[in-house]
Design a protein around this motif. Structure first.
Motif: not given
Length: 313
Positions: A95-124
């Motif tokens: 269970p600990g392994c699945l929990v760690q996998m979940y949070f690693c993926m969640m925060f890595a995904n969010m890091d990715n999305f935020l870099l995209t949002v910040m690129a749009y902010d710089r464009y505007v």
């Protein structure tokens, strides 16, 4: 008989850096310093932005959210890794392994999305400076952050639920320092074709679409900057994107190394190195890149540090 032979295991072994027994103390000191540097750096960024009303703008709102994510991403792996190095125990429960996998993926995904949002902010900000305040409204900013949080929550949930349907038999050795989905799937004695398809399709889509959006944003930014007549003016505009662009190159370079490399044994060390870059190095580098290249943020940080010195006296 086949079901009886599929005895579910209760824990996994994270080999991590156990193949380097003579460098364990050095690795412990290195990752501890990196983790603490990222921890305090991102905390200072949050304190500086929250304490200075001049920094209550869309760009710094996104940067503050990125700092929160960069606090959480390494915290999902590094403390466990440090504990394993110190105690020489590599076990992690199923269970600990699945929990760690979940949070690693969640925060890595969010890091990715935020870099995209910040690129749009710089464009505007660069391509539509006079309309910036009317485009980047509070409602839009909250939506640009809230929407990605929903996707970042649901995507790893899908992969985690799909992982629970798999059986793991005798092989429980993970050749990684954390429970990465790409390292877990080959250990299963069940059919993982659907899981592998989802990793390629969903995870690929989540990283390909934002990367295309970032490329489109910077293509429009470069096109706008090239129309500026003076070299000094061009350099001034480009300098506002330098910090973000450096993080984009570092992050996507590491992601490419993890998810686009071959599944051969020779790629294990490359995958580990790439994972360290985007899960440990990038969260550490982020606050220093932005604080060193941003005078407003540097001023707020100096004020925070000055106040702490006064209170310490």
């Amino acid at each position: 008989m086949e079901r009886e032979n599929q005895t579910s295991i209760s824990e996994f072994l994270l080999l991590g850096f156990s193949s380097w027994p003579e460098q364990q103390e050095l690795l412990f000191a290195l990752f501890l310093c990196l983790y603490l540097a990222g921890l305090f750096g991102n905390i200072f960024i949050l304190l500086a932005i929250s304490s200075d009303h001049r920094l209550h703008t869309p760009m710094y709102f996104f940067l503050a959210t990125l700092s929160v994510v960069d606090l959480c991403l390494p915290s999902s792996t590094v403390p466990k890794m440090l504990l394993d190095i110190q105690t020489q125990t590599q076990s992690i429960s199923y269970p600990g392994c699945l929990v760690q996998m979940y949070f690693c993926m969640m925060f890595a995904n969010m890091d990715n999305f935020l870099l995209t949002v910040m690129a749009y902010d710089r464009y505007v900000a660069i391509c539509h400076p006079l309309r910036y305040s009317t485009i980047m409204t509070q409602h839009l900013c909250i939506s640009l952050v809230g929407g990605p949080w929903v996707i970042a929550f649901l995507n790893p949930l899908l992969h985690t639920l799909m992982m629970t349907r798999l059986h793991f038999c005798s092989n429980n050795v993970i050749h990684h320092f954390f429970c990465d989905i790409n390292a877990l799937l080959p250990l299963s004695c069940s059919d993982t074709s659907l899981n592998q398809f989802l990793v390629l399709a969903v995870v690929g889509l989540i990283f390909v679409v934002p990367s295309v959006c970032i490329l489109a944003s910077y293509s429009l930014i470069i096109s706008a900057v090239m129309k500026i007549p003076s070299v000094k003016g061009k350099f001034k505009v480009f300098s506002t994107c330098g910090s973000h662009l450096a993080l984009v190159i570092l992050f996507y370079g590491a992601i490419t190394g993890v998810y686009m490399s071959s599944s051969s044994n020779s790629s294990t060390e490359k995958d580990t190195a790439a994972s360290i870059i985007f899960m440990v190095i990038v969260p550490v580098v982020n606050p220093f890149i932005y604080s060193l290249r941003n005078n407003e943020l540097k001023g707020a940080l100096k004020k925070i540090l000055g106040q702490s010195k006064i209170f310490s006296q």
